[in-house]
Design a protein around this motif. Sequence first.
Motif, PDB file in Angstrom:
ATOM      1  N   TYR A   8     114.089 141.322  -8.537  1.00 11.17           N
ATOM      2  CA  TYR A   8     113.584 141.905  -7.339  1.00 11.17           C
ATOM      3  C   TYR A   8     114.638 141.564  -6.380  1.00 11.17           C
ATOM      4  O   TYR A   8     114.560 139.965  -6.170  1.00 11.17           O
ATOM      5  CB  TYR A   8     112.099 141.930  -7.112  1.00 11.17           C
ATOM      6  N   THR A  63     105.392 137.635  -4.761  1.00 12.71           N
ATOM      7  CA  THR A  63     106.242 138.811  -4.983  1.00 12.71           C
ATOM      8  C   THR A  63     105.862 139.251  -6.525  1.00 12.71           C
ATOM      9  O   THR A  63     105.796 140.411  -6.721  1.00 12.71           O
ATOM     10  CB  THR A  63     107.730 138.596  -4.895  1.00 12.71           C
ATOM     11  N   LYS A 121     102.766 141.021  -6.534  1.00 10.60           N
ATOM     12  CA  LYS A 121     102.587 142.316  -5.873  1.00 10.60           C
ATOM     13  C   LYS A 121     103.071 143.370  -7.024  1.00 10.60           C
ATOM     14  O   LYS A 121     102.675 144.534  -6.771  1.00 10.60           O
ATOM     15  CB  LYS A 121     103.141 142.231  -4.728  1.00 10.60           C
ATOM     16  N   HIS A 122     103.926 142.913  -7.810  1.00 11.74           N
ATOM     17  CA  HIS A 122     104.231 143.820  -8.741  1.00 11.74           C
ATOM     18  C   HIS A 122     103.108 144.070  -9.795  1.00 11.74           C
ATOM     19  O   HIS A 122     103.238 145.325 -10.278  1.00 11.74           O
ATOM     20  CB  HIS A 122     105.576 143.155  -9.542  1.00 11.74           C
ATOM     21  N   ASN A 169     104.777 146.438  -4.949  1.00  7.89           N
ATOM     22  CA  ASN A 169     106.117 146.219  -5.260  1.00  7.89           C
ATOM     23  C   ASN A 169     106.518 147.199  -6.264  1.00  7.89           C
ATOM     24  O   ASN A 169     105.974 147.069  -7.474  1.00  7.89           O
ATOM     25  CB  ASN A 169     106.851 144.904  -5.409  1.00  7.89           C
TER      26      ASN A 169
END
Length: 259
Positions: free
Chosen positions: A11, A44, A47-48, A53
Amino acid sequence: MEQIEIQNLRYEIGNKVILKDISLTLGGHEFVGLIGPNGCGKSTLLKHLYRVNSIQSGNILFDGIPLDEVPLRTAAQKIAVMGQFTRLDFDFSVLEITLMGRTPYKRSFSDDTEQDYVLAEDSLCKVGMWHAKERSFTTLSGGEQQRVMLARALVQEPEYLILDEPTNHLDITYQLELLKLVKSLGIGIVAALHELNLAAQFCDRICVLKDSMIQRMGTPLEVITEETLRDVYNVNSHVDYDEYQIPHVRYKVDWETSL
């Protein structure tokens, strides 16, 4: 047994790589902790998992199915989230906030059922907030709000619970109670944690992130070491072990050095 499999996840934001080729399997009955310095990619990555994301490169499989192909309602029934920050622009009671966790099971505008209320009461009792069920959520302290948000996640009856720094705003009593509670649920737990001694005490496996990559992966005994803390956090420490071989970290402070 269902599992979440992360495959070569990458990402980027602009020219900055936030996650670099992350591969990780999360079992359905284990507590996996994510640790590492600020900015290493823990939030992060989480959040995937709960689809804030979008996947740029790589894949995430839920029971062998690409996560972005799982219907949102189904995913919300199976994966519950308690994030770092909670802000509400409307004034709801503690009970109303908790009942919102039943939304993935409802049709549009359908009423709460007797079973919904039973689950809400049980969840609020578990987090020690049933006594405050009629109070406005906005009048609660940060720690009380954190416990209500956990209750909201629990009424989803999820198979996985994602926690992003769940002990923020909690005093040590409720930090221990919260982690003890989630570990007792018998479901998959994935949590970003800052406090290494809590991670060592409650996690089955720990994933160490630094520089956007997984640097270590293993049991607390394998991961929480003086070498890891020096390499990942740039701190000197002493790690000893209790009678259950759970690591305990003590930091060595150099009083001659300043930031």
